[in-house]
Motif scaffolding. Sequence first.
Motif, PDB file in Angstrom:
ATOM      1  N   GLU A 189       0.812  -1.217   0.000  1.00 41.63           N
ATOM      2  CA  GLU A 189       0.000   0.000   0.000  1.00 41.63           C
ATOM      3  C   GLU A 189       0.846   1.268   0.000  1.00 41.63           C
ATOM      4  O   GLU A 189       0.372   2.324  -0.375  1.00 41.63           O
ATOM      5  CB  GLU A 189      -0.958  -0.003   1.191  1.00 41.63           C
ATOM      6  CG  GLU A 189      -2.112  -0.957   1.003  1.00 41.63           C
ATOM      7  CD  GLU A 189      -3.179  -0.811   2.052  1.00 41.63           C
ATOM      8  OE1 GLU A 189      -3.243   0.233   2.727  1.00 41.63           O
ATOM      9  OE2 GLU A 189      -3.968  -1.751   2.197  1.00 41.63           O
ATOM     10  N   SER A 190       2.092   1.176   0.425  1.00 38.05           N
ATOM     11  CA  SER A 190       2.955   2.359   0.441  1.00 38.05           C
ATOM     12  C   SER A 190       3.641   2.593  -0.907  1.00 38.05           C
ATOM     13  O   SER A 190       4.351   3.580  -1.076  1.00 38.05           O
ATOM     14  CB  SER A 190       4.012   2.215   1.535  1.00 38.05           C
ATOM     15  OG  SER A 190       4.792   1.053   1.308  1.00 38.05           O
ATOM     16  N   ASP A 191       3.431   1.697  -1.879  1.00 36.41           N
ATOM     17  CA  ASP A 191       4.052   1.832  -3.194  1.00 36.41           C
ATOM     18  C   ASP A 191       3.272   2.790  -4.082  1.00 36.41           C
ATOM     19  O   ASP A 191       2.162   3.210  -3.757  1.00 36.41           O
ATOM     20  CB  ASP A 191       4.115   0.467  -3.895  1.00 36.41           C
ATOM     21  CG  ASP A 191       5.047  -0.499  -3.222  1.00 36.41           C
ATOM     22  OD1 ASP A 191       5.909  -0.060  -2.434  1.00 36.41           O
ATOM     23  OD2 ASP A 191       4.909  -1.714  -3.478  1.00 36.41           O
ATOM     24  N   ARG A 192       3.875   3.102  -5.203  1.00 37.60           N
ATOM     25  CA  ARG A 192       3.227   3.832  -6.278  1.00 37.60           C
ATOM     26  C   ARG A 192       3.431   3.025  -7.545  1.00 37.60           C
ATOM     27  O   ARG A 192       4.362   2.228  -7.625  1.00 37.60           O
ATOM     28  CB  ARG A 192       3.843   5.223  -6.435  1.00 37.60           C
ATOM     29  CG  ARG A 192       3.582   6.103  -5.231  1.00 37.60           C
ATOM     30  CD  ARG A 192       4.478   7.339  -5.185  1.00 37.60           C
ATOM     31  NE  ARG A 192       5.855   7.166  -5.587  1.00 37.60           N
ATOM     32  CZ  ARG A 192       6.815   6.598  -4.861  1.00 37.60           C
ATOM     33  NH1 ARG A 192       6.549   6.106  -3.687  1.00 37.60           N
ATOM     34  NH2 ARG A 192       8.047   6.504  -5.314  1.00 37.60           N
ATOM     35  N   ILE A 193       2.554   3.205  -8.511  1.00 33.76           N
ATOM     36  CA  ILE A 193       2.749   2.523  -9.784  1.00 33.76           C
ATOM     37  C   ILE A 193       2.812   3.552 -10.903  1.00 33.76           C
ATOM     38  O   ILE A 193       2.227   4.630 -10.811  1.00 33.76           O
ATOM     39  CB  ILE A 193       1.660   1.466 -10.071  1.00 33.76           C
ATOM     40  CG1 ILE A 193       0.289   2.111 -10.218  1.00 33.76           C
ATOM     41  CG2 ILE A 193       1.660   0.380  -9.022  1.00 33.76           C
ATOM     42  CD1 ILE A 193      -0.765   1.161 -10.749  1.00 33.76           C
ATOM     43  N   LYS A 194       3.551   3.205 -11.944  1.00 36.38           N
ATOM     44  CA  LYS A 194       3.686   4.070 -13.115  1.00 36.38           C
ATOM     45  C   LYS A 194       3.219   3.286 -14.331  1.00 36.38           C
ATOM     46  O   LYS A 194       3.732   2.201 -14.610  1.00 36.38           O
ATOM     47  CB  LYS A 194       5.143   4.488 -13.289  1.00 36.38           C
ATOM     48  CG  LYS A 194       5.396   5.344 -14.495  1.00 36.38           C
ATOM     49  CD  LYS A 194       6.863   5.718 -14.573  1.00 36.38           C
ATOM     50  CE  LYS A 194       7.137   6.578 -15.783  1.00 36.38           C
ATOM     51  NZ  LYS A 194       8.550   6.913 -15.886  1.00 36.38           N
ATOM     52  N   ASP A 195       2.227   3.821 -15.012  1.00 32.74           N
ATOM     53  CA  ASP A 195       1.731   3.213 -16.247  1.00 32.74           C
ATOM     54  C   ASP A 195       2.794   3.448 -17.315  1.00 32.74           C
ATOM     55  O   ASP A 195       3.103   4.590 -17.655  1.00 32.74           O
ATOM     56  CB  ASP A 195       0.399   3.847 -16.634  1.00 32.74           C
ATOM     57  CG  ASP A 195      -0.222   3.225 -17.859  1.00 32.74           C
ATOM     58  OD1 ASP A 195       0.407   2.354 -18.485  1.00 32.74           O
ATOM     59  OD2 ASP A 195      -1.356   3.608 -18.191  1.00 32.74           O
ATOM     60  N   GLU A 196       3.372   2.381 -17.842  1.00 29.11           N
ATOM     61  CA  GLU A 196       4.479   2.519 -18.784  1.00 29.11           C
ATOM     62  C   GLU A 196       4.043   3.028 -20.152  1.00 29.11           C
ATOM     63  O   GLU A 196       4.858   3.540 -20.905  1.00 29.11           O
ATOM     64  CB  GLU A 196       5.212   1.186 -18.917  1.00 29.11           C
ATOM     65  CG  GLU A 196       5.920   0.792 -17.643  1.00 29.11           C
ATOM     66  CD  GLU A 196       6.568  -0.577 -17.704  1.00 29.11           C
ATOM     67  OE1 GLU A 196       6.343  -1.320 -18.686  1.00 29.11           O
ATOM     68  OE2 GLU A 196       7.295  -0.909 -16.758  1.00 29.11           O
ATOM     69  N   SER A 197       2.759   2.947 -20.478  1.00 27.08           N
ATOM     70  CA  SER A 197       2.302   3.438 -21.780  1.00 27.08           C
ATOM     71  C   SER A 197       1.966   4.924 -21.749  1.00 27.08           C
ATOM     72  O   SER A 197       2.092   5.608 -22.756  1.00 27.08           O
ATOM     73  CB  SER A 197       1.107   2.635 -22.278  1.00 27.08           C
ATOM     74  OG  SER A 197       0.033   2.759 -21.381  1.00 27.08           O
ATOM     75  N   THR A 198       1.547   5.451 -20.605  1.00 30.75           N
ATOM     76  CA  THR A 198       1.185   6.872 -20.518  1.00 30.75           C
ATOM     77  C   THR A 198       2.106   7.679 -19.604  1.00 30.75           C
ATOM     78  O   THR A 198       1.997   8.895 -19.561  1.00 30.75           O
ATOM     79  CB  THR A 198      -0.255   7.035 -19.993  1.00 30.75           C
ATOM     80  OG1 THR A 198      -0.324   6.504 -18.667  1.00 30.75           O
ATOM     81  CG2 THR A 198      -1.258   6.347 -20.889  1.00 30.75           C
ATOM     82  N   ASN A 199       2.970   7.002 -18.841  1.00 31.14           N
ATOM     83  CA  ASN A 199       3.870   7.624 -17.857  1.00 31.14           C
ATOM     84  C   ASN A 199       3.127   8.307 -16.713  1.00 31.14           C
ATOM     85  O   ASN A 199       3.693   9.162 -16.031  1.00 31.14           O
ATOM     86  CB  ASN A 199       4.844   8.606 -18.517  1.00 31.14           C
ATOM     87  CG  ASN A 199       5.896   7.887 -19.314  1.00 31.14           C
ATOM     88  OD1 ASN A 199       6.289   6.782 -18.966  1.00 31.14           O
ATOM     89  ND2 ASN A 199       6.337   8.494 -20.396  1.00 31.14           N
TER      90      ASN A 199
END
Length: 109
Positions: free
Chosen positions: A71-81
């Motif tokens: 839950e403390s993570d973040r995610i980055k969409d690799e197609s839209t940044n």
Amino acid sequence: MYVLPTTTISVLRGTVLDEFLDEADTTTVVATGVPASLIEQTRRPYTPDNPTPRVIRYSIARLSSDADIRESDRIKDESTNRIYIIEAVSSTTGFGMCNDLRLDLKQTT
């Protein structure tokens, strides 16, 4: 994974202290190329006090149940940044199987 992946994501983890001794997110990537289903949804709630419709947008991601995500993570969409903050991680177990992880997300600005 039971849902059809729509993108791949990178998992960002960690914080550091900035010059004002406030916590700041780092861009440390702990996983990349993770298949995920990322969907933005809208809701239009009405209340008796204010009948004017409001549009609330929120995003949901689904990942394989064996993904290392917190839950403390973040995610980055690799197609839209786009980078999303994970607000909640949940999973329901089925009979004899482990269902996908569901991430409730909030897009950062």
